[in-house]
Motif scaffolding. Structure first.
Motif, PDB file in Angstrom:
ATOM      1  N   ASP A 135       0.854  -1.196   0.000  1.00  0.00           N
ATOM      2  CA  ASP A 135       0.000   0.000   0.000  1.00  0.00           C
ATOM      3  C   ASP A 135       0.891   1.248   0.000  1.00  0.00           C
ATOM      4  O   ASP A 135       1.910   1.295   0.694  1.00  0.00           O
ATOM      5  CB  ASP A 135      -0.886   0.032   1.253  1.00  0.00           C
ATOM      6  N   HIS A 136       0.477   2.246  -0.749  1.00  0.00           N
ATOM      7  CA  HIS A 136       1.154   3.555  -0.826  1.00  0.00           C
ATOM      8  C   HIS A 136       2.503   3.497  -1.543  1.00  0.00           C
ATOM      9  O   HIS A 136       3.270   4.468  -1.510  1.00  0.00           O
ATOM     10  CB  HIS A 136       1.339   4.180   0.559  1.00  0.00           C
ATOM     11  N   ALA A 137       2.798   2.366  -2.213  1.00  0.00           N
ATOM     12  CA  ALA A 137       4.062   2.253  -2.929  1.00  0.00           C
ATOM     13  C   ALA A 137       4.075   3.149  -4.168  1.00  0.00           C
ATOM     14  O   ALA A 137       3.028   3.468  -4.726  1.00  0.00           O
ATOM     15  CB  ALA A 137       4.287   0.804  -3.358  1.00  0.00           C
ATOM     16  N   PHE A 138       5.269   3.520  -4.591  1.00  0.00           N
ATOM     17  CA  PHE A 138       5.459   4.180  -5.889  1.00  0.00           C
ATOM     18  C   PHE A 138       6.604   3.475  -6.601  1.00  0.00           C
ATOM     19  O   PHE A 138       7.733   3.459  -6.103  1.00  0.00           O
ATOM     20  CB  PHE A 138       5.774   5.668  -5.752  1.00  0.00           C
ATOM     21  N   HIS A 139       6.297   2.902  -7.780  1.00  0.00           N
ATOM     22  CA  HIS A 139       7.321   2.177  -8.533  1.00  0.00           C
ATOM     23  C   HIS A 139       7.435   2.656  -9.976  1.00  0.00           C
ATOM     24  O   HIS A 139       8.151   2.041 -10.761  1.00  0.00           O
ATOM     25  CB  HIS A 139       7.024   0.679  -8.515  1.00  0.00           C
ATOM     26  N   VAL A 181       9.180  -4.136  -3.237  1.00  0.00           N
ATOM     27  CA  VAL A 181       9.074  -3.274  -2.068  1.00  0.00           C
ATOM     28  C   VAL A 181      10.167  -2.210  -2.074  1.00  0.00           C
ATOM     29  O   VAL A 181      11.303  -2.466  -2.480  1.00  0.00           O
ATOM     30  CB  VAL A 181       9.145  -4.121  -0.767  1.00  0.00           C
ATOM     31  N   GLU A 182       9.802  -1.020  -1.656  1.00  0.00           N
ATOM     32  CA  GLU A 182      10.768   0.038  -1.363  1.00  0.00           C
ATOM     33  C   GLU A 182      11.177  -0.130   0.104  1.00  0.00           C
ATOM     34  O   GLU A 182      10.301  -0.087   0.977  1.00  0.00           O
ATOM     35  CB  GLU A 182      10.148   1.418  -1.531  1.00  0.00           C
ATOM     36  N   PRO A 183      12.459  -0.302   0.416  1.00  0.00           N
ATOM     37  CA  PRO A 183      12.843  -0.422   1.830  1.00  0.00           C
ATOM     38  C   PRO A 183      12.397   0.776   2.663  1.00  0.00           C
ATOM     39  O   PRO A 183      12.077   0.624   3.846  1.00  0.00           O
ATOM     40  CB  PRO A 183      14.366  -0.530   1.753  1.00  0.00           C
ATOM     41  N   ILE A 184      12.376   1.942   2.053  1.00  0.00           N
ATOM     42  CA  ILE A 184      11.740   3.125   2.643  1.00  0.00           C
ATOM     43  C   ILE A 184      10.849   3.714   1.554  1.00  0.00           C
ATOM     44  O   ILE A 184      11.328   4.087   0.482  1.00  0.00           O
ATOM     45  CB  ILE A 184      12.752   4.182   3.111  1.00  0.00           C
ATOM     46  N   GLN A 185       9.552   3.773   1.809  1.00  0.00           N
ATOM     47  CA  GLN A 185       8.629   4.266   0.792  1.00  0.00           C
ATOM     48  C   GLN A 185       8.828   5.760   0.563  1.00  0.00           C
ATOM     49  O   GLN A 185       8.915   6.543   1.516  1.00  0.00           O
ATOM     50  CB  GLN A 185       7.191   3.991   1.206  1.00  0.00           C
ATOM     51  N   GLY A 186       8.872   6.141  -0.709  1.00  0.00           N
ATOM     52  CA  GLY A 186       8.998   7.554  -1.030  1.00  0.00           C
ATOM     53  C   GLY A 186       7.767   8.337  -0.627  1.00  0.00           C
ATOM     54  O   GLY A 186       7.852   9.466  -0.147  1.00  0.00           O
ATOM     55  N   ILE A 216      -0.604  -5.240  -0.499  1.00  0.00           N
ATOM     56  CA  ILE A 216      -0.663  -5.673   0.895  1.00  0.00           C
ATOM     57  C   ILE A 216      -0.036  -4.576   1.755  1.00  0.00           C
ATOM     58  O   ILE A 216       0.756  -3.772   1.264  1.00  0.00           O
ATOM     59  CB  ILE A 216       0.084  -7.013   1.117  1.00  0.00           C
ATOM     60  N   PRO A 217      -0.383  -4.516   3.039  1.00  0.00           N
ATOM     61  CA  PRO A 217       0.214  -3.482   3.892  1.00  0.00           C
ATOM     62  C   PRO A 217       1.712  -3.705   4.096  1.00  0.00           C
ATOM     63  O   PRO A 217       2.157  -4.847   4.278  1.00  0.00           O
ATOM     64  CB  PRO A 217      -0.550  -3.631   5.220  1.00  0.00           C
ATOM     65  N   LEU A 218       2.479  -2.622   4.077  1.00  0.00           N
ATOM     66  CA  LEU A 218       3.907  -2.705   4.361  1.00  0.00           C
ATOM     67  C   LEU A 218       4.102  -3.230   5.777  1.00  0.00           C
ATOM     68  O   LEU A 218       3.540  -2.690   6.726  1.00  0.00           O
ATOM     69  CB  LEU A 218       4.557  -1.318   4.217  1.00  0.00           C
ATOM     70  N   GLY A 219       4.872  -4.300   5.915  1.00  0.00           N
ATOM     71  CA  GLY A 219       5.150  -4.852   7.237  1.00  0.00           C
ATOM     72  C   GLY A 219       4.221  -5.954   7.685  1.00  0.00           C
ATOM     73  O   GLY A 219       4.442  -6.570   8.735  1.00  0.00           O
ATOM     74  N   ASP A 220       3.189  -6.250   6.921  1.00  0.00           N
ATOM     75  CA  ASP A 220       2.194  -7.258   7.305  1.00  0.00           C
ATOM     76  C   ASP A 220       2.587  -8.624   6.744  1.00  0.00           C
ATOM     77  O   ASP A 220       2.263  -8.969   5.604  1.00  0.00           O
ATOM     78  CB  ASP A 220       0.810  -6.840   6.805  1.00  0.00           C
ATOM     79  N   LEU A 221       3.257  -9.423   7.562  1.00  0.00           N
ATOM     80  CA  LEU A 221       3.704 -10.744   7.113  1.00  0.00           C
ATOM     81  C   LEU A 221       2.551 -11.728   6.958  1.00  0.00           C
ATOM     82  O   LEU A 221       2.589 -12.614   6.101  1.00  0.00           O
ATOM     83  CB  LEU A 221       4.733 -11.307   8.092  1.00  0.00           C
ATOM     84  N   ASP A 222       1.496 -11.568   7.761  1.00  0.00           N
ATOM     85  CA  ASP A 222       0.334 -12.452   7.637  1.00  0.00           C
ATOM     86  C   ASP A 222      -0.344 -12.260   6.280  1.00  0.00           C
ATOM     87  O   ASP A 222      -0.750 -13.243   5.638  1.00  0.00           O
ATOM     88  CB  ASP A 222      -0.671 -12.185   8.763  1.00  0.00           C
ATOM     89  N   ALA A 223      -0.476 -11.006   5.857  1.00  0.00           N
ATOM     90  CA  ALA A 223      -1.086 -10.734   4.553  1.00  0.00           C
ATOM     91  C   ALA A 223      -0.228 -11.309   3.432  1.00  0.00           C
ATOM     92  O   ALA A 223      -0.750 -11.856   2.450  1.00  0.00           O
ATOM     93  CB  ALA A 223      -1.269  -9.226   4.359  1.00  0.00           C
ATOM     94  N   LEU A 224       1.093 -11.192   3.570  1.00  0.00           N
ATOM     95  CA  LEU A 224       2.003 -11.761   2.573  1.00  0.00           C
ATOM     96  C   LEU A 224       1.836 -13.273   2.506  1.00  0.00           C
ATOM     97  O   LEU A 224       1.713 -13.858   1.414  1.00  0.00           O
ATOM     98  CB  LEU A 224       3.448 -11.390   2.920  1.00  0.00           C
ATOM     99  N   ALA A 225       1.808 -13.932   3.662  1.00  0.00           N
ATOM    100  CA  ALA A 225       1.681 -15.392   3.695  1.00  0.00           C
ATOM    101  C   ALA A 225       0.350 -15.838   3.098  1.00  0.00           C
ATOM    102  O   ALA A 225       0.282 -16.844   2.375  1.00  0.00           O
ATOM    103  CB  ALA A 225       1.802 -15.886   5.136  1.00  0.00           C
ATOM    104  N   ARG A 226      -0.691 -15.077   3.366  1.00  0.00           N
ATOM    105  CA  ARG A 226      -2.027 -15.403   2.848  1.00  0.00           C
ATOM    106  C   ARG A 226      -2.028 -15.406   1.321  1.00  0.00           C
ATOM    107  O   ARG A 226      -2.578 -16.295   0.681  1.00  0.00           O
ATOM    108  CB  ARG A 226      -3.029 -14.385   3.398  1.00  0.00           C
ATOM    109  N   GLU A 227      -1.407 -14.390   0.721  1.00  0.00           N
ATOM    110  CA  GLU A 227      -1.357 -14.297  -0.744  1.00  0.00           C
ATOM    111  C   GLU A 227      -0.458 -15.386  -1.331  1.00  0.00           C
ATOM    112  O   GLU A 227      -0.762 -15.969  -2.374  1.00  0.00           O
ATOM    113  CB  GLU A 227      -0.877 -12.912  -1.175  1.00  0.00           C
ATOM    114  N   LEU A 228       0.662 -15.667  -0.659  1.00  0.00           N
ATOM    115  CA  LEU A 228       1.593 -16.674  -1.172  1.00  0.00           C
ATOM    116  C   LEU A 228       0.975 -18.074  -1.202  1.00  0.00           C
ATOM    117  O   LEU A 228       1.281 -18.878  -2.078  1.00  0.00           O
ATOM    118  CB  LEU A 228       2.869 -16.681  -0.325  1.00  0.00           C
ATOM    119  N   ARG A 229       0.098 -18.345  -0.245  1.00  0.00           N
ATOM    120  CA  ARG A 229      -0.536 -19.663  -0.195  1.00  0.00           C
ATOM    121  C   ARG A 229      -1.418 -19.949  -1.409  1.00  0.00           C
ATOM    122  O   ARG A 229      -1.744 -21.104  -1.690  1.00  0.00           O
ATOM    123  CB  ARG A 229      -1.343 -19.817   1.096  1.00  0.00           C
TER     124      ARG A 229
END
Length: 461
Positions: A149-153, A203-208, A181-194
């Motif tokens: 969320d809120h990423a810029f690429h 991911v931007e390590p620090i979002q602009g 998915i929300p930045l930092g939300d590992l549960d959301a990441l795991a849910r999508e990966l499944r």
């Protein structure tokens, strides 16, 4: 017979028409916006972290061309490299040979990320992202890319598909089948990966946008989850890379993080010739370029051009010889600490965050009744107006160029050239303090300008 072209004469003759030319032939909203907020300046020249107008007035640049000018403007080493490569009359872009400069630049870049093996050179950050998306999908055989969320690429269609800001996406659908998915939300990441169809997380390590850092441990844990599900980690270092955050790459602040693909651009250009680079692991590149029939399956017409490569080599040389990264740590810590010390003084100042010379200053609802009423009025018209009210006097009264860090955000982002010094820090903090004093006095030109912004916001609804 060679026809003469005198660029200096053309600019002397037509330079004063700059705003009219843009209004007539380019994006008409740009000059309109600049006129509205009083940013319609005429800069005549630039050097390092400073601009100068026709009267010789000095403006401090805390924007660095959205991060492009990492070494400031017209660094003599980069400038000389560009002159040198032009004077060599190289047989550039034949497309069917192997020039030395791309190989040399790739070698120097990869030295800063030893776990990566190969480089593809394009022309911009969004091209670097497009390359990473294509390579990840091809290498894994999976269609979907996750983003935060809120990423810029970037703003080309593939990059836009992983852009977390609706304002950029509206009207350009359909895009790629990607998921936020929300930045930092590992549960959301795991849910999508499944679900089994994810090629990668970018991911931007620090979002602009908003200057939000990935939580401690997130990148490493995300990497482990991704690899468990045979998906890739893509680090977008287009803005955060090349020393911006006090390490060569921002992902290097966390031990054990080794992205499968890394996107680089902006500052690698030295501010002269656009260049983008996608760094990746050997097996990914070998899968994409799997045979001689696929030698041009992904390419760029101007990729690896000699001017861009020369600028990139010069930038990396300067970074090493002038110890730019160490300087960023010192100057960034000084700037951040001095701004953080102001939080207890100003009730409108909510937070100061970031790393190195990527700093976000966030404003928030004040506690006093007088200021709270004015804040509420601004928020009702359009969120983000107060931050704009700070940016404008910084330029108009103090000749310091900054930016609001994204649409509808009460955050100013500071991404100055990495070569700013202690005097520049003093100048910015003194100016920012004066603007905050004005805002908290409850009167003056700043709040009068706020009324102008409110009218403009309401008219644009």
């Amino acid at each position: 017979m060679t026809t003469e072209f005198d660029l200096g004469a053309l600019l002397a003759e037509r330079g004063a028409e700059r705003y009219e030319l843009h209004a007539r032939h380019l994006n008409p909203q740009l000059p309109r916006m600049l006129h509205t907020i009083g940013f319609d300046k005429v800069y005549e020249r630039a050097e390092g972290a400073h601009f100068f107008d026709a009267d010789g007035n000095d403006y401090l640049d805390m924007l660095a061309g959205f991060g492009v000018m990492g070494l400031g403007r017209h660094h003599p080493v980069v400038r000389k490299a560009l002159h040198d490569v032009l004077d060599l009359d190289l047989a550039d872009l034949t497309r069917f040979d192997c020039q030395p400069l791309p190989g040399l630049l790739a070698e120097r870049l990869l030295a800063h990320s030893p776990h990566l093996d190969r480089v593809f050179f394009g022309n911009s950050g969004t091209e670097a992202v497009e390359t990473a998306l294509k390579f990840a999908r091809y290498a894994t055989g999976k269609p979907r890319v996750l983003y935060c969320d809120h990423a810029f690429h970037g703003l080309t269609t593939g990059s836009l598909s992983v852009n977390g800001e609706d304002g950029f996406r509206d009207g350009f659908a359909p895009l790629l089948p990607d998921t936020a998915i929300p930045l930092g939300d590992l549960d959301a990441l795991a849910r999508e990966l499944r679900k089994g169809d994810v090629a990668a997380l970018i991911v931007e390590p620090i979002q602009g946008k908003g200057v939000h850092e990935a939580p401690p441990g997130y990148l490493r844990a995300a990497q482990e989850l991704l690899h468990k599900h045979k998906a890739l980690l893509i680090a977008d270092e287009v803005q955060t890379g090349l020393g911006r955050t006090g390490d060569f790459y921002a992902y290097q602040h966390e031990d054990g993080v080794e992205p499968d693909l890394v996107c680089v651009a902006k500052a690698l250009s030295g501010g002269y010739v656009p260049v983008g680079a996608t760094l990746g692991k050997e097996w990914i590149f070998k899968k994409v370029y799997s045979s001689m029939d696929r030698v041009l399956v992904h390419s760029a017409s101007f990729g690896s051009n000699a001017q861009a490569m020369a600028c990139g080599l010069a930038v990396l040389s300067v970074m090493e010889n002038e110890q730019i990264v160490a300087g960023v740590r010192r100057t960034g810590e000084l700037l951040k600490s001095r701004l953080t010390a102001l939080i207890d003084t100003y009730e409108l100042l909510a937070d100061v965050r970031g790393r190195g010379l990527m700093i976000g200053i966030e404003f928030g609802k004040p506690s006093s009744l007088k200021l709270r009423g004015r804040w509420t009025m601004l928020q009702a018209a359009r969120k983000g107006l107060f931050a704009q009210m700070v940016v404008v006097p910084l330029l108009q009264k103090h000749r310091i160029l900054t930016q609001v860090s994204g649409d509808h955000l009460e955050v100013i982002k500071l991404i100055p050239p990495l070569v700013i010094d202690e005097a520049d820090v003093d100048r910015f903090v003194d100016a920012f303090t004066a603007v905050m004093d004005d805002a908290h006095s409850g009167g003056g030109l700043m709040w009068d300008f706020g009324k102008t912004l409110i009218k403009q916001a309401v008219a644009n609804r």
